[in-house]
Design a protein around this motif. Sequence first.
Motif, PDB file in Angstrom:
ATOM      1  N   ILE A   8      11.790  18.418   6.964  1.00 18.12           N
ATOM      2  CA  ILE A   8      10.953  18.279   5.747  1.00 18.12           C
ATOM      3  C   ILE A   8       9.741  17.151   5.732  1.00 18.12           C
ATOM      4  CG2 ILE A   8      10.587  17.365   3.395  1.00 18.12           C
ATOM      5  CD1 ILE A   8      13.591  18.320   3.018  1.00 18.12           C
ATOM      6  N   MET A   9       8.376  17.662   5.576  1.00 17.98           N
ATOM      7  CA  MET A   9       7.198  16.961   5.781  1.00 17.98           C
ATOM      8  C   MET A   9       6.692  16.388   4.569  1.00 17.98           C
ATOM      9  SD  MET A   9       6.413  16.968   9.145  1.00 17.98           S
ATOM     10  CE  MET A   9       4.829  16.567   9.287  1.00 17.98           C
ATOM     11  N   THR A  10       6.610  15.210   4.287  1.00 18.56           N
ATOM     12  CA  THR A  10       6.096  14.783   3.062  1.00 18.56           C
ATOM     13  C   THR A  10       4.863  13.851   3.290  1.00 18.56           C
ATOM     14  OG1 THR A  10       7.096  12.444   3.385  1.00 18.56           O
ATOM     15  CG2 THR A  10       8.317  14.361   2.022  1.00 18.56           C
ATOM     16  N   LEU A  11       4.044  13.693   2.036  1.00 20.22           N
ATOM     17  CA  LEU A  11       2.717  12.857   2.295  1.00 20.22           C
ATOM     18  C   LEU A  11       3.035  11.389   1.925  1.00 20.22           C
ATOM     19  CD1 LEU A  11       0.047  15.328   0.809  1.00 20.22           C
ATOM     20  CD2 LEU A  11       0.398  14.772   3.094  1.00 20.22           C
ATOM     21  N   LYS A  12       2.444  10.610   2.904  1.00 16.08           N
ATOM     22  CA  LYS A  12       2.685   9.231   2.648  1.00 16.08           C
ATOM     23  C   LYS A  12       1.321   8.457   2.314  1.00 16.08           C
ATOM     24  CE  LYS A  12       7.127   9.400   3.618  1.00 16.08           C
ATOM     25  NZ  LYS A  12       7.993   9.870   2.616  1.00 16.08           N
ATOM     26  N   LEU A  13       1.278   7.529   1.462  1.00 17.45           N
ATOM     27  CA  LEU A  13      -0.104   6.869   1.478  1.00 17.45           C
ATOM     28  C   LEU A  13       0.153   5.525   2.213  1.00 17.45           C
ATOM     29  CD1 LEU A  13      -2.412   6.813  -1.486  1.00 17.45           C
ATOM     30  CD2 LEU A  13      -1.285   4.587  -0.692  1.00 17.45           C
ATOM     31  N   ILE A  14      -0.819   5.265   2.941  1.00 15.62           N
ATOM     32  CA  ILE A  14      -0.718   3.905   3.523  1.00 15.62           C
ATOM     33  C   ILE A  14      -1.951   3.159   3.138  1.00 15.62           C
ATOM     34  CG2 ILE A  14      -0.855   2.861   5.496  1.00 15.62           C
ATOM     35  CD1 ILE A  14       0.290   5.631   6.814  1.00 15.62           C
ATOM     36  N   LEU A  52       8.495  11.040   8.796  1.00 12.83           N
ATOM     37  CA  LEU A  52       8.797   9.706   8.790  1.00 12.83           C
ATOM     38  C   LEU A  52       9.150   9.174   7.290  1.00 12.83           C
ATOM     39  CD1 LEU A  52       6.836   8.212  11.674  1.00 12.83           C
ATOM     40  CD2 LEU A  52       9.102   8.981  11.727  1.00 12.83           C
ATOM     41  N   SER A  53       9.972   8.365   7.304  1.00 17.33           N
ATOM     42  CA  SER A  53      10.106   7.357   6.005  1.00 17.33           C
ATOM     43  C   SER A  53       9.272   6.338   5.681  1.00 17.33           C
ATOM     44  CB  SER A  53      11.745   7.130   5.914  1.00 17.33           C
ATOM     45  OG  SER A  53      11.834   5.778   6.842  1.00 17.33           O
ATOM     46  N   CYS A  54       9.055   5.989   4.504  1.00 20.80           N
ATOM     47  CA  CYS A  54       8.339   4.908   4.278  1.00 20.80           C
ATOM     48  C   CYS A  54       8.504   3.553   5.156  1.00 20.80           C
ATOM     49  CB  CYS A  54       8.309   4.498   2.749  1.00 20.80           C
ATOM     50  SG  CYS A  54       7.710   5.674   1.729  1.00 20.80           S
ATOM     51  N   ASP A  59       7.754  -0.235   9.728  1.00 19.51           N
ATOM     52  CA  ASP A  59       8.160  -0.835  10.815  1.00 19.51           C
ATOM     53  C   ASP A  59       7.240  -0.479  12.088  1.00 19.51           C
ATOM     54  OD1 ASP A  59      10.436  -1.741   9.160  1.00 19.51           O
ATOM     55  OD2 ASP A  59      11.829  -0.286  10.147  1.00 19.51           O
ATOM     56  N   GLN A  60       6.826   0.744  12.056  1.00 14.76           N
ATOM     57  CA  GLN A  60       6.085   1.061  13.088  1.00 14.76           C
ATOM     58  C   GLN A  60       4.668   0.188  13.059  1.00 14.76           C
ATOM     59  OE1 GLN A  60       5.684   5.224  14.001  1.00 14.76           O
ATOM     60  NE2 GLN A  60       3.423   4.797  14.638  1.00 14.76           N
ATOM     61  N   LEU A  61       4.298   0.158  11.952  1.00 14.97           N
ATOM     62  CA  LEU A  61       2.908  -0.519  11.725  1.00 14.97           C
ATOM     63  C   LEU A  61       2.999  -1.846  11.860  1.00 14.97           C
ATOM     64  CD1 LEU A  61       1.221   1.870   9.111  1.00 14.97           C
ATOM     65  CD2 LEU A  61       1.218   2.015  11.618  1.00 14.97           C
ATOM     66  N   SER A  62       3.988  -2.697  11.429  1.00 16.47           N
ATOM     67  CA  SER A  62       4.154  -4.092  11.264  1.00 16.47           C
ATOM     68  C   SER A  62       3.823  -4.706  12.531  1.00 16.47           C
ATOM     69  CB  SER A  62       5.378  -4.476  10.918  1.00 16.47           C
ATOM     70  OG  SER A  62       5.476  -4.138   9.687  1.00 16.47           O
ATOM     71  N   ALA A  63       4.094  -3.952  13.706  1.00 10.42           N
ATOM     72  CA  ALA A  63       3.668  -4.644  15.189  1.00 10.42           C
ATOM     73  C   ALA A  63       2.288  -4.867  15.357  1.00 10.42           C
ATOM     74  CB  ALA A  63       4.006  -3.769  16.265  1.00 10.42           C
ATOM     75  N   TYR A  64       1.390  -4.212  14.226  1.00  8.65           N
ATOM     76  CA  TYR A  64      -0.281  -4.507  14.818  1.00  8.65           C
ATOM     77  C   TYR A  64      -0.493  -5.213  13.709  1.00  8.65           C
ATOM     78  CZ  TYR A  64       1.131  -0.585  17.650  1.00  8.65           C
ATOM     79  OH  TYR A  64       1.600   0.137  18.714  1.00  8.65           O
ATOM     80  N   LEU A  65       0.010  -5.930  12.646  1.00  3.90           N
ATOM     81  CA  LEU A  65      -0.497  -6.573  11.410  1.00  3.90           C
ATOM     82  C   LEU A  65      -0.128  -8.262  11.863  1.00  3.90           C
ATOM     83  CD1 LEU A  65       1.139  -4.568   8.593  1.00  3.90           C
ATOM     84  CD2 LEU A  65      -1.286  -4.377   9.465  1.00  3.90           C
ATOM     85  N   ASP A  66      -1.202  -8.928  11.240  1.00  4.01           N
ATOM     86  CA  ASP A  66      -0.797 -10.256  11.334  1.00  4.01           C
ATOM     87  C   ASP A  66       0.063 -10.857  10.237  1.00  4.01           C
ATOM     88  OD1 ASP A  66      -2.458 -11.060  13.499  1.00  4.01           O
ATOM     89  OD2 ASP A  66      -4.194 -11.157  12.353  1.00  4.01           O
ATOM     90  N   GLY A  67       0.564 -12.040  10.216  1.00  8.51           N
ATOM     91  CA  GLY A  67       1.441 -12.470   9.357  1.00  8.51           C
ATOM     92  C   GLY A  67       0.843 -12.559   7.873  1.00  8.51           C
ATOM     93  N   ASN A  68      -0.285 -12.708   7.698  1.00  7.91           N
ATOM     94  CA  ASN A  68      -1.098 -12.674   6.337  1.00  7.91           C
ATOM     95  C   ASN A  68      -1.488 -11.111   5.736  1.00  7.91           C
ATOM     96  OD1 ASN A  68      -1.048 -15.398   7.492  1.00  7.91           O
ATOM     97  ND2 ASN A  68      -3.069 -15.850   6.626  1.00  7.91           N
ATOM     98  N   ASP A  69      -1.623 -10.202   6.547  1.00  5.35           N
ATOM     99  CA  ASP A  69      -1.782  -8.952   6.072  1.00  5.35           C
ATOM    100  C   ASP A  69      -0.607  -8.298   5.314  1.00  5.35           C
ATOM    101  OD1 ASP A  69      -4.025  -9.055   7.861  1.00  5.35           O
ATOM    102  OD2 ASP A  69      -2.966  -8.106   9.475  1.00  5.35           O
ATOM    103  N   ALA A  72       1.214  -1.667   2.287  1.00  4.36           N
ATOM    104  CA  ALA A  72       2.056  -0.725   1.249  1.00  4.36           C
ATOM    105  C   ALA A  72       2.056   0.780   1.963  1.00  4.36           C
ATOM    106  CB  ALA A  72       1.455  -0.789  -0.178  1.00  4.36           C
ATOM    107  N   VAL A  73       3.541   1.321   1.821  1.00  5.17           N
ATOM    108  CA  VAL A  73       3.611   2.803   2.113  1.00  5.17           C
ATOM    109  C   VAL A  73       4.460   3.428   0.968  1.00  5.17           C
ATOM    110  CG1 VAL A  73       4.583   4.418   3.856  1.00  5.17           C
ATOM    111  CG2 VAL A  73       3.683   2.077   4.690  1.00  5.17           C
ATOM    112  N   LEU A  74       3.686   4.599   0.738  1.00  7.27           N
ATOM    113  CA  LEU A  74       4.225   5.064  -0.578  1.00  7.27           C
ATOM    114  C   LEU A  74       4.416   6.899  -0.309  1.00  7.27           C
ATOM    115  CD1 LEU A  74       1.885   3.426  -2.768  1.00  7.27           C
ATOM    116  CD2 LEU A  74       4.132   2.819  -2.958  1.00  7.27           C
ATOM    117  N   THR A  75       5.186   7.200  -1.010  1.00  6.81           N
ATOM    118  CA  THR A  75       5.548   8.774  -0.754  1.00  6.81           C
ATOM    119  C   THR A  75       4.489   9.366  -2.144  1.00  6.81           C
ATOM    120  OG1 THR A  75       7.594   8.960   0.051  1.00  6.81           O
ATOM    121  CG2 THR A  75       6.997  10.756  -0.948  1.00  6.81           C
TER     122      THR A  75
END
Length: 97
Positions: A8-14, A52-54, A59-69, A72-75
């Motif tokens: 099942i494919m869903t749309l996620k807003l990042i 992918l789930s929210c 988790d995948q994107l967190s590797a590219y963020l700084d601690g202050n960033d 939000a990921v929403l369906t």
Amino acid sequence: MKTRSGTIMTLKLISYDLSKPGRNYEDLYDSIKNIGTWWHCLESVWIVETNLSCGEIRDQLSAYLDGNDKLAVLTLQGGWATSGLSQECNDWLRNHL
């Protein structure tokens, strides 16, 4: 929407607030693009069609963020409305939402 394999494919807003705007976030953007078919018509908002789930996206994107960033990921489901977007951006939404 289902893929050929039945997934099942869903749309996620990042959406994000990046605390170091001068920093090179290209790895973050590339990672988002690799999640699935994507729409990026607003500066810090992406819509991605994915199986992918929210939490998995976070988790995948967190590797590219700084601690202050902030991230939000929403369906997404249902209606939509825009103002000032290009025809291409509106067509993508019309075809995917």
